[in-house]
Design a protein around this motif. Structure first.
Motif, PDB file in Angstrom:
ATOM      1  N   SER A  48       7.483   7.347  -4.890  1.00 27.94           N
ATOM      2  CA  SER A  48       6.779   7.249  -6.175  1.00 27.94           C
ATOM      3  C   SER A  48       5.436   6.561  -5.983  1.00 27.94           C
ATOM      4  O   SER A  48       5.314   5.611  -5.202  1.00 27.94           O
ATOM      5  CB  SER A  48       7.609   6.452  -7.181  1.00 27.94           C
ATOM      6  N   LEU A  49       4.453   7.025  -6.722  1.00 29.33           N
ATOM      7  CA  LEU A  49       3.099   6.501  -6.661  1.00 29.33           C
ATOM      8  C   LEU A  49       2.720   5.986  -8.043  1.00 29.33           C
ATOM      9  O   LEU A  49       2.876   6.697  -9.036  1.00 29.33           O
ATOM     10  CB  LEU A  49       2.140   7.617  -6.232  1.00 29.33           C
ATOM     11  N   GLN A  50       2.238   4.759  -8.112  1.00 28.56           N
ATOM     12  CA  GLN A  50       1.731   4.208  -9.370  1.00 28.56           C
ATOM     13  C   GLN A  50       0.229   4.478  -9.394  1.00 28.56           C
ATOM     14  O   GLN A  50      -0.469   4.199  -8.413  1.00 28.56           O
ATOM     15  CB  GLN A  50       2.016   2.708  -9.442  1.00 28.56           C
ATOM     16  N   VAL A  51      -0.252   5.043 -10.500  1.00 28.14           N
ATOM     17  CA  VAL A  51      -1.626   5.521 -10.571  1.00 28.14           C
ATOM     18  C   VAL A  51      -2.317   5.033 -11.841  1.00 28.14           C
ATOM     19  O   VAL A  51      -1.747   5.100 -12.930  1.00 28.14           O
ATOM     20  CB  VAL A  51      -1.658   7.074 -10.546  1.00 28.14           C
ATOM     21  N   LEU A  52      -3.551   4.572 -11.682  1.00 29.48           N
ATOM     22  CA  LEU A  52      -4.439   4.299 -12.807  1.00 29.48           C
ATOM     23  C   LEU A  52      -5.228   5.565 -13.073  1.00 29.48           C
ATOM     24  O   LEU A  52      -5.805   6.155 -12.151  1.00 29.48           O
ATOM     25  CB  LEU A  52      -5.411   3.162 -12.457  1.00 29.48           C
ATOM     26  N   LEU A  53      -5.257   5.999 -14.346  1.00 27.09           N
ATOM     27  CA  LEU A  53      -6.073   7.133 -14.785  1.00 27.09           C
ATOM     28  C   LEU A  53      -6.884   6.669 -15.975  1.00 27.09           C
ATOM     29  O   LEU A  53      -6.352   6.558 -17.080  1.00 27.09           O
ATOM     30  CB  LEU A  53      -5.196   8.311 -15.197  1.00 27.09           C
ATOM     31  N   GLY A  54      -8.150   6.367 -15.756  1.00 26.01           N
ATOM     32  CA  GLY A  54      -8.970   5.832 -16.832  1.00 26.01           C
ATOM     33  C   GLY A  54      -8.463   4.460 -17.239  1.00 26.01           C
ATOM     34  O   GLY A  54      -8.570   3.506 -16.487  1.00 26.01           O
ATOM     35  N   GLU A  55      -7.856   4.374 -18.416  1.00 29.02           N
ATOM     36  CA  GLU A  55      -7.335   3.105 -18.931  1.00 29.02           C
ATOM     37  C   GLU A  55      -5.815   3.085 -19.010  1.00 29.02           C
ATOM     38  O   GLU A  55      -5.240   2.199 -19.643  1.00 29.02           O
ATOM     39  CB  GLU A  55      -7.931   2.829 -20.317  1.00 29.02           C
ATOM     40  N   GLU A  56      -5.159   4.076 -18.414  1.00 26.36           N
ATOM     41  CA  GLU A  56      -3.696   4.146 -18.459  1.00 26.36           C
ATOM     42  C   GLU A  56      -3.111   4.125 -17.060  1.00 26.36           C
ATOM     43  O   GLU A  56      -3.701   4.651 -16.126  1.00 26.36           O
ATOM     44  CB  GLU A  56      -3.244   5.422 -19.179  1.00 26.36           C
ATOM     45  N   VAL A  57      -1.917   3.531 -16.952  1.00 22.27           N
ATOM     46  CA  VAL A  57      -1.196   3.510 -15.684  1.00 22.27           C
ATOM     47  C   VAL A  57       0.055   4.364 -15.851  1.00 22.27           C
ATOM     48  O   VAL A  57       0.756   4.264 -16.857  1.00 22.27           O
ATOM     49  CB  VAL A  57      -0.827   2.059 -15.288  1.00 22.27           C
ATOM     50  N   THR A  58       0.311   5.214 -14.870  1.00 21.21           N
ATOM     51  CA  THR A  58       1.465   6.096 -14.921  1.00 21.21           C
ATOM     52  C   THR A  58       2.144   6.134 -13.562  1.00 21.21           C
ATOM     53  O   THR A  58       1.568   5.707 -12.564  1.00 21.21           O
ATOM     54  CB  THR A  58       1.059   7.519 -15.378  1.00 21.21           C
ATOM     55  N   LEU A  59       3.352   6.630 -13.539  1.00 23.22           N
ATOM     56  CA  LEU A  59       4.084   6.807 -12.291  1.00 23.22           C
ATOM     57  C   LEU A  59       4.173   8.289 -11.956  1.00 23.22           C
ATOM     58  O   LEU A  59       4.442   9.115 -12.833  1.00 23.22           O
ATOM     59  CB  LEU A  59       5.507   6.252 -12.406  1.00 23.22           C
ATOM     60  N   LEU A  60       3.937   8.612 -10.708  1.00 27.97           N
ATOM     61  CA  LEU A  60       4.137   9.963 -10.201  1.00 27.97           C
ATOM     62  C   LEU A  60       5.345   9.916  -9.283  1.00 27.97           C
ATOM     63  O   LEU A  60       5.486   8.988  -8.481  1.00 27.97           O
ATOM     64  CB  LEU A  60       2.919  10.448  -9.417  1.00 27.97           C
ATOM     65  N   HIS A  61       6.207  10.920  -9.383  1.00 34.77           N
ATOM     66  CA  HIS A  61       7.407  10.983  -8.567  1.00 34.77           C
ATOM     67  C   HIS A  61       7.389  12.258  -7.727  1.00 34.77           C
ATOM     68  O   HIS A  61       6.538  13.134  -7.922  1.00 34.77           O
ATOM     69  CB  HIS A  61       8.653  10.960  -9.466  1.00 34.77           C
ATOM     70  N   GLN A  62       8.333  12.372  -6.820  1.00 30.10           N
ATOM     71  CA  GLN A  62       8.412  13.532  -5.944  1.00 30.10           C
ATOM     72  C   GLN A  62       8.267  14.821  -6.748  1.00 30.10           C
ATOM     73  O   GLN A  62       8.917  15.013  -7.772  1.00 30.10           O
ATOM     74  CB  GLN A  62       9.742  13.546  -5.205  1.00 30.10           C
ATOM     75  N   GLY A  63       7.369  15.686  -6.296  1.00 29.20           N
ATOM     76  CA  GLY A  63       7.123  16.964  -6.952  1.00 29.20           C
ATOM     77  C   GLY A  63       6.009  16.923  -7.985  1.00 29.20           C
ATOM     78  O   GLY A  63       5.569  17.972  -8.445  1.00 29.20           O
TER      79      GLY A  63
END
Length: 171
Positions: free
Chosen positions: A78-93
């Protein structure tokens, strides 16, 4: 080798094949990057590499690219990502394409490692940047070298209070 493939005004490079065991690798204490295809090999179309982040690896601080899209495909973890002013998690796929001008940052998600295919388009000499980043991370070059090369590598660090708060939050 170039060929037209019948597309008016479009010239493409020949195929680029990088065998997994033959890819150059760049390693630092928190990640190993396998370098697949850089701008010179793709006629400037794209740059591609794979990053394997150890659990808790810091990844990249907040930054923007003014000319390139940065594309992520999470192969594992899993990758934690900042996009502009929001933080989200990306998972496999999961797939993410970040357009130029968008502040972003990333790291292995808390409690996870991350295996990520990265692509920049249009391509630029990102391999030179990744090699420099490895030397800086290992203490072989001063961090100021990254700022000195921001225009060349289209990598401009920015301040993000949202990302700072995320990094400072208890895990």
């Amino acid at each position: 080798m170039t060929s037209d493939h019948g597309l008016t005004g479009r010239t493409t490079q020949g195929p680029v094949l990088t065998r997994g065991g033959e890819a150059e690798t760049c390693a630092d204490p928190s990640a190993v990057m396998a370098l697949f295809a850089d701008s010179a090999q793709t006629g400037g179309a794209f740059t591609s590499y794979r990053s394997a982040f150890a659990e808790g690896a810091p990844g990249a601080p907040a930054h923007v690219h003014t000319r390139a899209w940065e594309v992520f495909f999470v192969l594992g973890g899993s990758l934690q990502v900042l996009l502009g002013e929001e933080v989200t998690l990306l998972h496999q796929g999961d797939f993410l394409a970040v357009p130029p001008g968008t502040p972003h940052a990333f790291r292995a998600a808390p409690g996870s490692g991350a295996d990520v295919l990265c692509v920049f388009t249009p391509g630029m000499d990102r391999f030179d940047y990744l090699r420099l980043l490895g030397r800086v991370t290992r203490g072989e070059e001063p961090p100021s070298r990254l700022a000195e090369t921001s225009e060349r590598f289209d990598n401009h660090y920015v301040d993000s209070p949202v990302w700072r708060a995320t990094l400072e939050a208890p895990q």
